[in-house]
Design a protein around this motif. Structure first.
Motif, mmCIF file in Angstrom:
data_model
loop_
_atom_site.group_PDB
_atom_site.id
_atom_site.type_symbol
_atom_site.label_atom_id
_atom_site.label_comp_id
_atom_site.label_asym_id
_atom_site.label_seq_id
_atom_site.Cartn_x
_atom_site.Cartn_y
_atom_site.Cartn_z
ATOM 1 N N GLU A 129 0.784 -1.199 0.146
ATOM 2 C CA GLU A 129 0.062 -0.132 0.192
ATOM 3 C C GLU A 129 0.861 1.284 0.128
ATOM 4 N N SER A 189 -7.736 -8.784 -8.377
ATOM 5 C CA SER A 189 -7.113 -7.592 -7.977
ATOM 6 C C SER A 189 -8.205 -6.308 -7.930
ATOM 7 N N HIS A 193 -10.218 -4.780 -4.721
ATOM 8 C CA HIS A 193 -9.725 -3.452 -4.368
ATOM 9 C C HIS A 193 -11.176 -2.493 -4.186
ATOM 10 N N ILE A 228 -5.462 -2.486 2.021
ATOM 11 C CA ILE A 228 -5.699 -2.509 0.529
ATOM 12 C C ILE A 228 -6.468 -1.165 0.123
ATOM 13 N N SER A 231 -4.080 2.209 -0.876
ATOM 14 C CA SER A 231 -3.103 2.042 -1.979
ATOM 15 C C SER A 231 -3.462 3.516 -2.649
ATOM 16 N N TRP A 236 -5.396 3.552 -9.088
ATOM 17 C CA TRP A 236 -6.587 2.786 -8.829
ATOM 18 C C TRP A 236 -7.626 3.507 -9.465
#
Length: 307
Positions: A129, A189, A193, A228, A231, A236
């Motif tokens: 992270e 993934s 997330h 998580i 991050s 993202w």
């Protein structure tokens, strides 16, 4: 270790690029490591900690004479970076990236790749992270998968060379097509997330009502969600905007599963819940047996978040 690339240029100096620099030095597989970043502060920190052999002010300067150029910037920035470095790329050089979405990277980068430069997308499945040039460490890629996505007509010699490079950095290497990669990562993934971000957002709203008790008394499961959800937000944001079709497909399936569990809880269907949890527990065991995590307490993580 034999030198695989005489000069490697890292464009962007965050966690992945920093870890690549440390891993290259450990493996002694690069003759020279050159790095650059948009931010002057990031470049200054990288120079202070001797992250690379040379730090340049511009990306165009960094790629001059480089045998391997790796784009370690957010997906949304790749087109502008490529427009800058395209004319400066060395003939015969390999151009790669570390983005977690592949078709969008190909669409953004491909039009700017000069004739005679070998564009071979890749994605190391490793991270924490943390972000920034101080966050990298040499063992990040050890026993982790790196997915290489060769384009149609790719020079196999160059693909093999990039495979050798990532193997030297500690990774296990496989290949996939862009579409398959994006679907797999949406499952393993991207959607997880998104769910983590959502749960932490819900808890944040509840914490305002319960005088922060949700945060103060958070259990291990919620703490993993917060790890998580800590991050890089820019990365993202770009992931969800560029892999939206696959993510929405998986999110739809997740919603169906969630409704089924909701119905089982409402109806008191203990058999369904037990069977479901038994099946999902087996997935966890499979991940440990594959060497992609550990059964140690706290998943074997150190206090600084490194694995």
């Amino acid at each position: 270790m034999t030198i695989i690339y005489e000069r490697v240029a890292l464009i962007g100096l965050g966690l992945i690029a920093g870890s690549m620099a440390h891993a290259m030095r450990r493996a002694k597989c690069a003759g020279e490591i050159v790095g650059t970043a948009r931010s002057a502060e990031t470049r200054a920190i990288a120079a202070e900690i001797n992250l690379c052999d040379r730090i340049t002010e511009t990306a165009a300067e960094a790629v001059k004479g480089a045998d391997l150029v790796v784009l370690c910037v957010p997906i949304g920035a790749m087109a502008s970076v490529m427009a800058e470095i395209g004319p400066a790329l060395k003939q015969g050089a390999t151009l790669s990236d570390v983005g977690s979405v592949k078709q969008a990277v190909i669409d953004e980068v491909g039009p700017h790749v000069p004739e005679g430069v070998h564009f071979i997308p890749a994605h190391p499945l490793a991270g924490t992270e943390h972000s920034g040039p101080r966050s990298g460490f040499a063992t990040l890629f050890d026993n982790r998968w790196n997915i290489i996505v060769p384009l149609e007509g790719a020079d196999q010699t160059k693909v093999d060379q990039l495979t050798e490079f990532w193997t030297a950095l500690g990774a296990k290497v496989t290949t996939m097509t862009p579409d398959h990669h994006d679907l797999v990562l949406a499952v393993t993934s991207h959607t997880p997330h998104l769910i983590a971000y959502t749960m932490v957002g819900v808890a944040d709203d509840l914490a305002r009502v319960t005088e922060s008790e949700v945060v103060n008394f958070s259990a291990a499961g919620f703490r993993d969600f917060t790890r998580i959800a800590a991050s890089d937000p820019t990365m993202w944001r770009d992931v969800f905007l560029t892999n939206k079709d696959a993510t929405l497909e998986v999110l739809g399936r997740f919603t169906e599963e969630l409704f089924a569990l909701q119905r089982a809880i409402r109806q008191g269907d203990g058999d369904h819940l037990h069977a479901y949890f038994t099946r999902t527990r087996a997935v966890r065991r499979g991940i440990i047996e594959a060497g992609q995590d550990t059964a140690e307490p706290n998943f074997g993580r150190h206090p600084d978040g490194k694995v």
